[in-house]
Design an enzyme around this catalytic site. Structure first.
Site, PDB file in Angstrom:
ATOM      1  N   ASP A  46      40.263  92.159  77.002  1.00  0.00           N
ATOM      2  CA  ASP A  46      39.048  91.462  77.407  1.00  0.00           C
ATOM      3  C   ASP A  46      38.001  91.735  76.319  1.00  0.00           C
ATOM      4  O   ASP A  46      38.208  92.590  75.450  1.00  0.00           O
ATOM      5  CB  ASP A  46      38.613  92.044  78.768  1.00  0.00           C
ATOM      6  CG  ASP A  46      37.240  91.560  79.211  1.00  0.00           C
ATOM      7  OD1 ASP A  46      36.978  90.356  79.117  1.00  0.00           O
ATOM      8  OD2 ASP A  46      36.435  92.413  79.645  1.00  0.00           O
ATOM      9  N   ASP A  48      33.823  91.146  76.739  1.00  0.00           N
ATOM     10  CA  ASP A  48      32.549  91.660  77.266  1.00  0.00           C
ATOM     11  C   ASP A  48      32.768  92.891  78.137  1.00  0.00           C
ATOM     12  O   ASP A  48      33.545  92.872  79.088  1.00  0.00           O
ATOM     13  CB  ASP A  48      31.839  90.576  78.079  1.00  0.00           C
ATOM     14  CG  ASP A  48      31.239  89.490  77.201  1.00  0.00           C
ATOM     15  OD1 ASP A  48      30.618  89.826  76.182  1.00  0.00           O
ATOM     16  OD2 ASP A  48      31.395  88.296  77.538  1.00  0.00           O
ATOM     17  N   SER A 151      38.998  86.046  76.868  1.00  0.00           N
ATOM     18  CA  SER A 151      37.652  86.259  77.391  1.00  0.00           C
ATOM     19  C   SER A 151      37.134  85.069  78.189  1.00  0.00           C
ATOM     20  O   SER A 151      37.317  83.913  77.800  1.00  0.00           O
ATOM     21  CB  SER A 151      36.691  86.532  76.235  1.00  0.00           C
ATOM     22  OG  SER A 151      35.347  86.553  76.692  1.00  0.00           O
ATOM     23  N   ASP A 225      38.217  95.646  82.117  1.00  0.00           N
ATOM     24  CA  ASP A 225      37.223  96.389  82.902  1.00  0.00           C
ATOM     25  C   ASP A 225      37.135  95.894  84.337  1.00  0.00           C
ATOM     26  O   ASP A 225      36.322  96.389  85.100  1.00  0.00           O
ATOM     27  CB  ASP A 225      35.834  96.313  82.230  1.00  0.00           C
ATOM     28  CG  ASP A 225      35.180  94.954  82.393  1.00  0.00           C
ATOM     29  OD1 ASP A 225      34.084  94.884  82.966  1.00  0.00           O
ATOM     30  OD2 ASP A 225      35.777  93.945  81.953  1.00  0.00           O
TER      31      ASP A 225
END
Length: 291
Positions: A46, A48, A151, A225
């Site tokens: 990922d 961000d 992303s 995340d």
């Protein structure tokens, strides 16, 4: 963790910010991947809040979207708590996440963003790759390990962030939401289908050609995340091993159990790439810090 792992990796995995549900299982995955060789490894990440910092000096860092929507933080304030709410199911979150992304896109379109100003916007923003990013990107390139960045953010922006950091190497492929500009260089739409936080699996599955080319790399290091990041490797063909590293950036208490259940290694409020870098050094047989 026993001595079969390198002392550097053991040192990183022993830090108080590192949690593992099954340390023995982590060790077995790592040893299996090392045995297969780094030429069988690919990295899927990922962007961000995974490759970029979540916060710096106590202040939230911007995402690839928020660089343009900083004047209207209401969207983030409304939808981000829903995204990370551990008590809601994916099915409950999904329509709200689509709503968030759609509104964010509409907001961006209203701003008539110019292509030639993207570099300036990134340069003036407070976006920061995590500490240790240079070693991470450079090490992957030096060892010819492919990096797929999947992303739900804005591809043009995240590529510019990586480019300005001097680490946009040829081994990187980005799947994201890319801007479409008209003949005068003004942003008018996004290309292709919307990638949001919970359809990354579809984004990966649509790129069968990429994974077909990497079918000799069935060992995956995955970095994310949140919940949606766990499906990023679903397109990998004939997968043998996957080691999932999850950054737990926020709402630690309420999200801890989910992260422990979902990721092999959980990094709590760790703004660095030190653990992924130690894993990569181990997988490539590069034990000394200067490598």
């Amino acid at each position: 963790l026993n001595i079969l792992l390198s002392s550097m990796l053991i040192s990183e995995l022993s830090k108080s910010s590192v949690l593992m549900r099954d340390p023995q299982g982590v060790q077995e995955i790592l040893q299996s991947m090392v045995k297969a060789g780094s030429n069988t490894v690919q990295v899927i990440s990922d962007f961000d809040m995974t490759l970029t910092r979540f916060a710096h000096n106590g202040k939230r860092c911007p995402t690839s979207y928020s660089k343009f929507s900083h004047k209207k933080p209401e969207l983030l304030n409304k939808y981000y708590p829903i995204e990370i709410n551990a008590s809601l199911s994916v099915e409950e979150k999904l329509p709200l996440m689509v709503e968030w992304w759609t509104k964010a896109h509409e907001l961006l379109l209203q701003q008539e963003i110019r292509k030639d100003l993207l570099a300036v916007v990134v340069k003036e923003s407070e976006a920061m790759l995590r500490d240790g990013y240079k070693l991470f990107f450079d090490h992957l390139q030096e060892h010819s390990i492919p990096l797929l960045i999947l992303s739900a953010g804005i591809g043009d922006i995240l590529e510019e962030v990586i480019r300005q950091a001097g680490v946009f190497h040829p081994n990187i492929k980005v799947l994201s939401n890319f801007m479409d500009f008209d003949e005068s260089g003004v942003f008018r739409a996004f290309k292709g289908e919307l990638i949001h936080i919970y359809n990354k699996r579809e984004g990966a599955m649509h790129n069968t050609e990429y994974f077909q080319e990497l079918r000799t790399r069935p060992n995956v290091l995955l970095l994310g995340d949140c919940l949606g990041d766990l499906t990023m490797a679903d397109g990998v063909q004939d997968m043998e091993n996957i080691l999932k590293i999850g950054f737990l950036n926020d709402k630690v208490e309420e999200r801890m159990q989910f992260h422990l259940d979902s990721y092999d290694i959980v990094l709590v409020k760790d703004e660095t790439m030190e653990v992924p870098n130690a894993v990569l050094r181990y997988l490539t047989g590069s034990e000394s810090p200067e490598n």
